[in-house]
Design a protein around this motif. Sequence first.
Motif, PDB file in Angstrom:
ATOM      1  N   TYR A 124       0.818  -1.215   0.000  1.00 29.50           N
ATOM      2  CA  TYR A 124       0.000   0.000   0.000  1.00 29.50           C
ATOM      3  C   TYR A 124       0.853   1.268   0.000  1.00 29.50           C
ATOM      4  N   GLU A 125       2.053   1.158  -0.490  1.00 29.67           N
ATOM      5  CA  GLU A 125       2.957   2.307  -0.474  1.00 29.67           C
ATOM      6  C   GLU A 125       2.328   3.513  -1.172  1.00 29.67           C
ATOM      7  N   GLY A 126       2.345   4.631  -0.497  1.00 28.81           N
ATOM      8  CA  GLY A 126       1.795   5.856  -1.066  1.00 28.81           C
ATOM      9  C   GLY A 126       0.296   5.977  -0.961  1.00 28.81           C
ATOM     10  N   ARG A 127      -0.374   4.987  -0.388  1.00 26.71           N
ATOM     11  CA  ARG A 127      -1.828   5.057  -0.241  1.00 26.71           C
ATOM     12  C   ARG A 127      -2.299   4.484   1.094  1.00 26.71           C
ATOM     13  N   MET A 128      -1.468   4.738   2.107  1.00 26.71           N
ATOM     14  CA  MET A 128      -1.852   4.364   3.464  1.00 26.71           C
ATOM     15  C   MET A 128      -1.373   5.448   4.424  1.00 26.71           C
ATOM     16  N   LEU A 129      -2.314   5.940   5.239  1.00 25.72           N
ATOM     17  CA  LEU A 129      -2.041   7.012   6.194  1.00 25.72           C
ATOM     18  C   LEU A 129      -2.243   6.515   7.616  1.00 25.72           C
ATOM     19  N   ASN A 130      -1.533   7.157   8.538  1.00 28.43           N
ATOM     20  CA  ASN A 130      -1.692   6.860   9.962  1.00 28.43           C
ATOM     21  C   ASN A 130      -1.698   8.163  10.748  1.00 28.43           C
ATOM     22  N   ILE A 131      -2.344   8.139  11.902  1.00 23.56           N
ATOM     23  CA  ILE A 131      -2.316   9.267  12.823  1.00 23.56           C
ATOM     24  C   ILE A 131      -1.694   8.787  14.118  1.00 23.56           C
ATOM     25  N   HIS A 132      -0.740   9.575  14.632  1.00 22.52           N
ATOM     26  CA  HIS A 132       0.027   9.160  15.803  1.00 22.52           C
ATOM     27  C   HIS A 132       0.015  10.275  16.839  1.00 22.52           C
ATOM     28  N   PRO A 133      -0.276   9.957  18.108  1.00 19.86           N
ATOM     29  CA  PRO A 133      -0.411  10.995  19.127  1.00 19.86           C
ATOM     30  C   PRO A 133       0.917  11.475  19.708  1.00 19.86           C
ATOM     31  N   SER A 134       1.728  12.084  18.863  1.00 17.34           N
ATOM     32  CA  SER A 134       2.935  12.776  19.315  1.00 17.34           C
ATOM     33  C   SER A 134       3.404  13.672  18.185  1.00 17.34           C
ATOM     34  N   LEU A 135       4.352  14.516  18.490  1.00 20.22           N
ATOM     35  CA  LEU A 135       4.975  15.356  17.469  1.00 20.22           C
ATOM     36  C   LEU A 135       6.175  14.592  16.914  1.00 20.22           C
ATOM     37  N   LEU A 136       5.885  13.701  15.984  1.00 18.22           N
ATOM     38  CA  LEU A 136       6.952  12.897  15.391  1.00 18.22           C
ATOM     39  C   LEU A 136       8.058  13.798  14.843  1.00 18.22           C
ATOM     40  N   LEU A 138       9.341  12.636  17.677  1.00 19.80           N
ATOM     41  CA  LEU A 138       9.346  12.398  19.117  1.00 19.80           C
ATOM     42  C   LEU A 138       8.315  11.336  19.498  1.00 19.80           C
ATOM     43  N   TYR A 139       8.659  10.524  20.450  1.00 17.11           N
ATOM     44  CA  TYR A 139       7.732   9.584  21.088  1.00 17.11           C
ATOM     45  C   TYR A 139       7.043   8.650  20.089  1.00 17.11           C
ATOM     46  N   LYS A 140       7.844   7.925  19.351  1.00 16.56           N
ATOM     47  CA  LYS A 140       7.273   6.858  18.539  1.00 16.56           C
ATOM     48  C   LYS A 140       6.784   5.742  19.456  1.00 16.56           C
ATOM     49  N   GLY A 141       5.849   4.940  18.941  1.00 19.93           N
ATOM     50  CA  GLY A 141       5.351   3.829  19.746  1.00 19.93           C
ATOM     51  C   GLY A 141       4.164   4.207  20.609  1.00 19.93           C
ATOM     52  N   ILE A 142       4.028   3.521  21.755  1.00 19.57           N
ATOM     53  CA  ILE A 142       2.819   3.639  22.569  1.00 19.57           C
ATOM     54  C   ILE A 142       3.062   4.489  23.818  1.00 19.57           C
ATOM     55  N   HIS A 143       1.974   4.751  24.550  1.00 24.97           N
ATOM     56  CA  HIS A 143       1.995   5.486  25.817  1.00 24.97           C
ATOM     57  C   HIS A 143       2.643   6.864  25.663  1.00 24.97           C
ATOM     58  N   THR A 144       2.322   7.548  24.596  1.00 23.45           N
ATOM     59  CA  THR A 144       2.986   8.823  24.313  1.00 23.45           C
ATOM     60  C   THR A 144       2.643   9.892  25.346  1.00 23.45           C
ATOM     61  N   HIS A 145       1.389   9.953  25.780  1.00 25.37           N
ATOM     62  CA  HIS A 145       0.987  10.980  26.740  1.00 25.37           C
ATOM     63  C   HIS A 145       1.712  10.777  28.081  1.00 25.37           C
ATOM     64  N   HIS A 154       6.818  20.376  27.794  1.00 27.44           N
ATOM     65  CA  HIS A 154       5.943  21.556  27.798  1.00 27.44           C
ATOM     66  C   HIS A 154       5.027  21.603  26.572  1.00 27.44           C
ATOM     67  N   GLU A 155       5.243  20.715  25.604  1.00 26.29           N
ATOM     68  CA  GLU A 155       4.467  20.724  24.366  1.00 26.29           C
ATOM     69  C   GLU A 155       4.254  19.294  23.907  1.00 26.29           C
ATOM     70  N   HIS A 156       3.078  19.051  23.370  1.00 24.78           N
ATOM     71  CA  HIS A 156       2.726  17.722  22.881  1.00 24.78           C
ATOM     72  C   HIS A 156       1.898  17.927  21.615  1.00 24.78           C
ATOM     73  N   GLY A 157       1.486  16.838  20.971  1.00 24.21           N
ATOM     74  CA  GLY A 157       0.688  17.024  19.766  1.00 24.21           C
ATOM     75  C   GLY A 157       0.377  15.728  19.059  1.00 24.21           C
ATOM     76  N   VAL A 158       0.014  15.865  17.797  1.00 25.68           N
ATOM     77  CA  VAL A 158      -0.404  14.737  16.985  1.00 25.68           C
ATOM     78  C   VAL A 158       0.118  14.930  15.574  1.00 25.68           C
ATOM     79  N   SER A 159       0.429  13.812  14.908  1.00 25.96           N
ATOM     80  CA  SER A 159       0.994  13.857  13.559  1.00 25.96           C
ATOM     81  C   SER A 159       0.238  12.908  12.644  1.00 25.96           C
ATOM     82  N   VAL A 160       0.007  13.342  11.405  1.00 29.61           N
ATOM     83  CA  VAL A 160      -0.510  12.472  10.354  1.00 29.61           C
ATOM     84  C   VAL A 160       0.627  12.225   9.372  1.00 29.61           C
ATOM     85  N   HIS A 161       0.844  10.956   9.044  1.00 28.83           N
ATOM     86  CA  HIS A 161       1.987  10.627   8.194  1.00 28.83           C
ATOM     87  C   HIS A 161       1.667   9.483   7.250  1.00 28.83           C
ATOM     88  N   PHE A 162       2.425   9.422   6.169  1.00 24.50           N
ATOM     89  CA  PHE A 162       2.383   8.246   5.306  1.00 24.50           C
ATOM     90  C   PHE A 162       3.012   7.075   6.056  1.00 24.50           C
TER      91      PHE A 162
END
Length: 236
Positions: A124-136, A138-145, A154-162
């Motif tokens: 699915y290269e180029g046609r699969m998206l993911n949303i991850h709860p960190s400012l990639l 930074l904090y790859k994987g689980i339990h990001t919060h 002092h800052e956190h966030g969310v990223s959408v990526h291929f």
Amino acid sequence: MVQWIPQTAIPPLLNMSLNNTTALPNLVVLISGSGSNLQALIKAIHTGRLAARITAVISNRADAYGLQRAAEADIPTAVLSHQDFASREAFDQALQQRIDTYQPDLVVLAGFMRILTPDFVRHYEGRMLNIHPSLLPLYKGIHTHRRVLEDGGHEHGVSVHFVTPELDGGPVIMQAKVPVLPSDTETSLAQRIQTQEHVIYPQVVKWFVEGRLKLANNQATLDGNALTRPIQHLSV
């Protein structure tokens, strides 16, 4: 840094017939849990802000609440439990076969809690998206919060990526940031992050189905321009 402000003053495309699905791009959404981002996509479609159709919602957990959300929106659902397979590779092969029956233009990971095999991702290269709860990155994987709070961030966030074979390592398209407050808990921080998720994920999917967003040479491009930095969502 590229910044994006939502065009809230632009009226939805109410003249688009939601029953005329023949020309609409097909989305297959993969979930493992509550499906709140799935609900955000459903809402964007029903209000005419996203010209696409969700042809199936697939979960690896039969008790995922997102399946009920899909059923209430008359979207076909399927459950494929990873526990029924002897290996990660066998599960991903079966999942790929199931997804491909729907001929998706885009596969959307919306809280799908599985590490995907390289062969599946490449398919699915180029046609699969993911949303991850960190400012990639930074904090790859689980339990990001939890990890942000433990680090005193002092800052956190969310990223959408291929999605690429590297876990949470694909080109980042868009991010939203929130401050970490002294009173924050994992729950309160997650709730504020989730609010931002529901804004930026439908927007990125919209760019993709409109043909504006692409992956080329492992780099995200929007309107033909390489995104050297993630687009930053600014709330208004």
